[in-house]
Design an enzyme around this catalytic site. Structure first.
Site, short mmCIF file in Angstrom:
data_model
loop_
_atom_site.label_atom_id
_atom_site.label_comp_id
_atom_site.label_asym_id
_atom_site.label_seq_id
_atom_site.Cartn_x
_atom_site.Cartn_y
_atom_site.Cartn_z
N GLU B 45 23.46 -103.90 9.83
CA GLU B 45 24.78 -103.78 10.01
C GLU B 45 25.79 -103.35 8.93
OE1 GLU B 45 26.39 -107.57 11.58
OE2 GLU B 45 24.80 -107.98 12.88
N ASP B 56 34.45 -115.58 10.89
CA ASP B 56 33.70 -115.52 9.68
C ASP B 56 33.98 -116.74 8.73
OD1 ASP B 56 32.06 -113.21 9.74
OD2 ASP B 56 34.13 -111.95 9.76
#
Lengths: 389, 249
Positions: B45, B56
């Protein structure tokens, strides 16, 4: 629900079921007589509504031209319009069986309003606030604590309102089952902008009736300041379909749009996606969000409610910038000629009235939404004068 | 070219990891990606940094801020993919929040990323309900929009989300954000079973997975796992050997 191309639900999958539940609950409750009556009860007996629509005769003379009325949201309990939405959403939280609420706050006004509503309705409340804002607004932090709320310092990013919003969204994602997130402005994913407008429209609806009682007609023009835009959308709501009423939203241009230090999402930003909604944003060319600036902490959010973006694009509302300096001049004039100390946010709307009224005739009227009182700002203003004199 | 589908062939379990493009500077982040590939990951990724990453935790948030300080842009992500693509046949997906890719131009991004060997995009703030128009564009460039499913997703929505899923399905394994608590195996099993009722598309679990033990546990249930935050932390403290150990025991 979208407003033209704006709005939407651009949020993590983890939050989707919560906003769907919220939408379903709200759709039911807004038709529920008991719920409506309990909201109206608290507005009248607790907040102190209705508040006056006051003809500011001295101020009108000073402007020369149109008659200027002030909608006195500053006289509400806790000193601003924020309490309308905080109580409304706290009631929704209770209906959903959620015992905990969270909120984000910049200057602390929405935090204090949510802390107040939580104390009143027996909810456990956490308010997320950037460390930098906590330093600037110590008094409001203490007020929230007195009201039994936990203020959570946000140390990530630039430690201001947008970071507090990020942290509140993250906390919500991790505590979705027992927690309702009370968003303070007409921003965020659907259905938030719609809910906030629903609870704030009481401002516009009272204004319409009061103005009719005093003038026998609708106002010629209405002015409200816009950060996220909750006081403005609430004030505009009943007038949006009445094309003859001119509507003005006032953005904070801080030190000037060219200086880069401003909060003009519409006049100085571009369309983008933040905090769940598509709207005008302050951002660099790579789509990184930029910090907003205004002397008025309540206006320094890098976005604007999605419905405002739409009302701008279709030309129904005109959005104009007012700088720190212009707002402070208006602040000073209103203090001295009416004995009213406005919030710095609201002073931006007052400043535009000073420009607009002289272009109008004495038969015409302007309503300025005085969204809050200025007690919280006196220290900021003193600092400004000390630095600039 | 090795496709995402070949990664999962013959019931092979995939180990996916993540590099924040530009974290430590462009070249250093490239070297870190090469290191992950050499250590034996199956899919990479590429993270595009964003100022306000709502899904996040601290680790990836700070990695993003470092990358932004190094002036990383979407163009760098494309250049990064081109470089890796020229060196290996490692399948790649790009993880980005919606605003940076929207500002770059979604169609242009799909076109250029596809040319650079990227086969999918993961956009945490693009839920199913908002994705139709983006999917139409992505399809033109054979770019997979990797759907995310959370532990809170209702069965009705699972059904809708997986309907035309391609590549893999990203199961957000915790109620929360990246790099914080460890997922619960029972909850992951429960949700994976629900997903597999409606689709053949492989299911990958991510968020909070940190050790070889976690990998072995969760791979009994899902088709692969993502480790991102833990490896970034290890990299930050100079413990690359530990990353290697976790990947290829």
């Amino acid at each position: 629900m979208k407003y033209g191309e704006y709005g939407g639900q651009y949020i993590s999958e983890i939050l989707m079921e919560a906003v769907i539940e919220l939408e379903e609950t709200f759709t039911k409750l807004k038709e529920d007589r008991t719920f409506i009556e309990s909201f109206q009860y608290y507005m009248k007996q607790y907040v102190g509504r209705e508040n006056p629509l006051y003809y500011a005769e001295n101020f009108s003379k000073k402007c020369g031209g149109a008659k200027v009325y002030l909608k006195r949201e500053d006289l509400n309990h806790t000193g601003a319009h924020k309490i309308n939405n905080a109580i409304g959403q706290a009631l929704i939280a209770k209906h959903m069986g959620k015992e905990k609420v969270i909120a984000e706050t910049g200057a602390g006004q929405h935090g204090v309003a949510t802390a107040t509503a939580s104390a009143l309705l027996g909810l456990k409340c956490k308010v997320f606030m950037g460390e930098e804002d906590m330093r600037r607004q110590k008094l409001n932090v203490f007020k929230m604590e007195l009201l039994g709320t936990e203020v959570v310092p946000v140390t990530s990013g630039s430690r201001v309102l947008k970071d507090a919003t990020n942290e509140a969204l993250k906390y919500w994602a991790a505590n979705i089952e027992d927690t309702h997130y009370i968003i303070g402005s007409a921003i965020g994913p659907a259905p938030y902008p719609k809910i906030v407008k629903y609870f704030q429209r009481i401002i516009g609806r009272e204004t319409m009736a009061q103005h009719f009682e005093q003038e026998g007609k609708n106002p010629t023009a209405i002015i409200a300041c816009v950060g996220g835009g909750s006081n403005a959308i609430g004030m505009f709501e009943p007038f949006i379909d009445l094309k003859e009423v001119k509507l003005f939203g006032i953005e904070a241009s801080g030190k000037g749009i060219d200086s880069g230090e401003h909060a003009c999402s519409i006049n100085g930003g571009r369309i983008g996606i933040l905090h769940g909604t598509k709207t005008y944003l302050l951002q660099d060319e790579d789509g990184q969000i930029e910090e907003a600036y205004s002397i008025s902490a309540g206006l320094d959010y890098p976005g604007i409610g999605p419905e405002h973006s739409h009302l701008n694009d279709i030309g129904r509302v005109k959005y104009y910038p007012i700088s720190d300096r212009e707002a402070l001049e208006a602040f000073d004039i209103l203090c001295k000629c009416e004995g009213i100390i406005p919030a710095l946010e609201s002073a931006h709307a007052v400043a535009y009235a000073l420009k607009l009224a002289p272009q109008m005739s004495p038969e015409e009227t302007i309503v300025v939404n005085l969204s809050g009182r200025g007690d919280k700002d006196v220290e900021t203003i003193k600092e400004y004068y000390d630095e600039n004199n | 070219m090795k496709t995402i589908n070949t990664v999962f062939e013959n019931n092979k379990k995939a180990l996916i990891s993540y590099v924040m493009v530009g974290d430590g500077g462009f070249e250093a982040s490239l070297d870190y990606a090469r290191f992950l590939i050499d250590s034996g990951i199956d899919l990479l990724e590429l993270g595009m940094p964003f100022s306000d990453p709502a899904a996040d935790g601290e680790t990836i948030l700070n990695a993003g801020l470092r990358a932004l300080k190094a002036k990383t842009t979407f163009k760098d992500v494309i250049r990064f993919a081109e470089t890796i693509h020229a060196e290996t046949d490692m399948p790649m997906v790009v993880m980005t929040y919606l605003n940076p890719i929207y500002q770059f131009g979604f169609e242009k991004a799909c076109e250029l990323l596809s040319k650079a060997g990227v086969q999918g995009v993961i956009i945490p703030d693009l839920p199913h309900e908002e994705s139709a128009e983006f999917k139409r564009i992505a399809d033109r460039y054979e770019m997979n929009i990797i759907p995310l499913i959370a532990l809170t997703t209702s069965e009705n929505r699972v059904k809708e989300i997986v309907k035309e899923s391609k590549g893999f399905i990203y199961l957000v394994a915790v109620k929360g954000i990246t790099g914080t608590q460890r997922p619960d195996l029972k909850e992951v099993t429960f949700m994976t079973d629900k997903i597999k009722k409606y689709t053949q598309t492989p299911v990958v679990a991510g968020f909070g997975i940190r050790s070889r033990e976690d990998i072995n546990d969760f791979n009994q249930v899902v088709d692969g796992v993502v480790i991102a935050s833990r490896f970034i932390d290890l990299r930050e403290s100079g413990r690359l050997a530990e990353i290697k150990n976790i990947i290829n025991i």
